[in-house]
Scaffold this active site. Sequence first.
Site, PDB file in Angstrom:
ATOM      1  N   PHE A  90      64.694  32.600  61.829  1.00  0.00           N
ATOM      2  CA  PHE A  90      64.281  31.584  60.854  1.00  0.00           C
ATOM      3  C   PHE A  90      65.458  30.903  60.147  1.00  0.00           C
ATOM      4  O   PHE A  90      65.302  29.871  59.522  1.00  0.00           O
ATOM      5  CB  PHE A  90      63.294  32.164  59.828  1.00  0.00           C
ATOM      6  CG  PHE A  90      62.034  32.716  60.451  1.00  0.00           C
ATOM      7  CD1 PHE A  90      61.608  32.281  61.698  1.00  0.00           C
ATOM      8  CD2 PHE A  90      61.271  33.679  59.786  1.00  0.00           C
ATOM      9  CE1 PHE A  90      60.448  32.790  62.296  1.00  0.00           C
ATOM     10  CE2 PHE A  90      60.109  34.190  60.367  1.00  0.00           C
ATOM     11  CZ  PHE A  90      59.703  33.751  61.620  1.00  0.00           C
ATOM     12  N   HIS A 174      44.229  35.848  47.766  1.00  0.00           N
ATOM     13  CA  HIS A 174      43.099  36.057  48.680  1.00  0.00           C
ATOM     14  C   HIS A 174      41.818  36.441  47.931  1.00  0.00           C
ATOM     15  O   HIS A 174      40.732  36.311  48.474  1.00  0.00           O
ATOM     16  CB  HIS A 174      43.438  37.046  49.794  1.00  0.00           C
ATOM     17  CG  HIS A 174      43.442  38.483  49.397  1.00  0.00           C
ATOM     18  ND1 HIS A 174      44.495  39.060  48.736  1.00  0.00           N
ATOM     19  CD2 HIS A 174      42.526  39.461  49.554  1.00  0.00           C
ATOM     20  CE1 HIS A 174      44.210  40.338  48.520  1.00  0.00           C
ATOM     21  NE2 HIS A 174      43.019  40.612  48.995  1.00  0.00           N
ATOM     22  N   GLU A 212      41.032  50.728  43.860  1.00  0.00           N
ATOM     23  CA  GLU A 212      41.352  50.880  45.274  1.00  0.00           C
ATOM     24  C   GLU A 212      41.448  52.350  45.606  1.00  0.00           C
ATOM     25  O   GLU A 212      41.863  53.150  44.779  1.00  0.00           O
ATOM     26  CB  GLU A 212      42.705  50.238  45.580  1.00  0.00           C
ATOM     27  CG  GLU A 212      42.794  48.783  45.230  1.00  0.00           C
ATOM     28  CD  GLU A 212      44.132  48.234  45.691  1.00  0.00           C
ATOM     29  OE1 GLU A 212      44.244  47.926  46.866  1.00  0.00           O
ATOM     30  OE2 GLU A 212      45.055  48.165  44.865  1.00  0.00           O
ATOM     31  N   ASP A 231      51.625  43.387  40.976  1.00  0.00           N
ATOM     32  CA  ASP A 231      51.003  43.310  42.301  1.00  0.00           C
ATOM     33  C   ASP A 231      49.543  42.870  42.222  1.00  0.00           C
ATOM     34  O   ASP A 231      49.050  42.194  43.122  1.00  0.00           O
ATOM     35  CB  ASP A 231      51.092  44.682  42.989  1.00  0.00           C
ATOM     36  CG  ASP A 231      50.617  44.652  44.432  1.00  0.00           C
ATOM     37  OD1 ASP A 231      51.029  43.727  45.167  1.00  0.00           O
ATOM     38  OD2 ASP A 231      49.828  45.536  44.831  1.00  0.00           O
ATOM     39  N   HIS A 236      45.481  38.557  41.111  1.00  0.00           N
ATOM     40  CA  HIS A 236      44.046  38.717  41.378  1.00  0.00           C
ATOM     41  C   HIS A 236      43.210  38.862  40.095  1.00  0.00           C
ATOM     42  O   HIS A 236      42.205  38.187  39.927  1.00  0.00           O
ATOM     43  CB  HIS A 236      43.791  39.927  42.277  1.00  0.00           C
ATOM     44  CG  HIS A 236      44.610  39.941  43.529  1.00  0.00           C
ATOM     45  ND1 HIS A 236      44.893  38.795  44.226  1.00  0.00           N
ATOM     46  CD2 HIS A 236      45.215  40.938  44.217  1.00  0.00           C
ATOM     47  CE1 HIS A 236      45.634  39.101  45.288  1.00  0.00           C
ATOM     48  NE2 HIS A 236      45.845  40.395  45.308  1.00  0.00           N
ATOM     49  N   LYS A 336      45.488  52.247  42.107  1.00  0.00           N
ATOM     50  CA  LYS A 336      45.468  52.819  43.457  1.00  0.00           C
ATOM     51  C   LYS A 336      44.951  54.252  43.347  1.00  0.00           C
ATOM     52  O   LYS A 336      45.024  54.873  42.287  1.00  0.00           O
ATOM     53  CB  LYS A 336      46.881  52.865  44.048  1.00  0.00           C
ATOM     54  CG  LYS A 336      47.636  51.556  43.932  1.00  0.00           C
ATOM     55  CD  LYS A 336      47.514  50.722  45.181  1.00  0.00           C
ATOM     56  CE  LYS A 336      48.356  49.481  45.144  1.00  0.00           C
ATOM     57  NZ  LYS A 336      47.574  48.239  45.316  1.00  0.00           N
TER      58      LYS A 336
END
Length: 488
Positions: A90, A174, A212, A231, A236, A336
Amino acid sequence: AASTQCDLALFGALGDLAQRKLFPALFQLERAKLLHPQTRILALARQEVDEEAFKAQTLERFKALLPKNDLDDAALKRFFGKVRFQQLDFGDAEGYRRINEWRGDSEDPLIVYMATPPAIYGMIGENLKGADCIQPSTRVVVEKPIGHNLESSFEINDRLAEFFDESQLYRIDHYLGKETVQNLIALRFANNLFATQWNQRYISHVEITVAEKVGIEGRWGYFDKAGQLRDMVQNHLLQLLCLIAMDPPSDLSAGSIRDEKVKVLKALKPITPDLMETHMVRGQYTAGNIDGKPVPGYLDEEGANEGSSTESFVAIKAEICNWRWAGVPFYMRTGKRMPQKLSEIIIHFKPAPHYIFDPDQKHLANNKLIIRLQPDEGISLQVLTKDQGLDKGMRLRQGPLQLSFSEAFNTGRVPDAYERLLWEVIKGNQYLFVRRDEVEYAWRWIDQVIEGWAELGLPPKKYPAGSWGPVASIAMITRDGRSWYEDA
Ligand code: BG6
């Protein structure tokens, strides 16, 4: 339709994101016959592999990730017929000529997906420009993390802005592609019933849980520098908060929606060091059990730095300083290694002004709207009705008015977030993507939280894997006379 005609160049085609999410999503779009017959996909990766090997490897991942029934031969053939593989370093400016060779004299818009570390977005942009690959119709998709604080997000966004206009940039979060998240927009702005209740007069508080089961999945290098706040919350959870809290946009355009989201971010009350104790809990998991199986603690994960004080869990009591939300806490938690994968939003309505039923049932008497993102996407409204049976008198019963998307609409599979988001990029629709100022206001708020922590120098509180987080996160909400919602 002609407007979906495009060429797609995907940088980082052998990376985890591309292999696990992007190619399966593109395949599903092809299977649904949404990719234009003329659309072509150029898979670009540093690795020296030949095209056949690349396709074979990608097909293997499909077999591992997708339901057998989805892998129909005709669709696979059509899909791989569209895909070319090109090895490219790249940083090799000269090499970008090959993108033009692949494009030939195509005048279709070029969509560039940078599934690479953000540190090289600028370099890719520069080389694309050098090779004359960029036109006004070019669209660029980039992934989080856009920096690790406000300053570094500026650098990344500035670099991108050297080569692309904001209208060409599609910053992915997302969570915005999840079915129920979009339904939140429909629910709020198509149902006057809710619209009239959506403020501090009728809502007491809001919960956002993104739990999660996974640990950090071999991503120590990245995760330990980031932590759960950067994160998950910076992007989100704050995006979910914005969609719940924003004022009604005047239309569904990207500009209108993003303007309203930014106003929410600007109105977030800073969590100053004096509030840290009551408004914030950081946790780190220790060894425990998930689904009855022992799992190691955060500090025992492979590659772990044993002295790390990075958090794998955060709970925050956020407040929005405006007329609509004054006095309504938004309790957010994400972590998590929690007992189940569960993302849901709970809107707690205030009780009726005057209560006339059994005094011992008074605690039941408030409506809750539960918006479930995963698993089992759906919306349910907890309402009070009379219990059945002559002996029950006017005893109340709380139960759901329920809308399970899969049961109610039987629409088959729910598309993955990446399918929906890629489809929106192909259509040139930015409303589900994050604008530069949103990223920056979100960082501004997160940065001061992180500085506050640093100032207090407190280590994260431990919680065993398989639990709902540190006890302090329960105390945070009970202190206000409330509790985290538990499904009965
Ligand atoms: C990613 C985070 O953005 O979202 C991961 O980097 C996290 O750490 C993931 O596990 C969660 O996404 P989902 O769609 O599985 O809820």
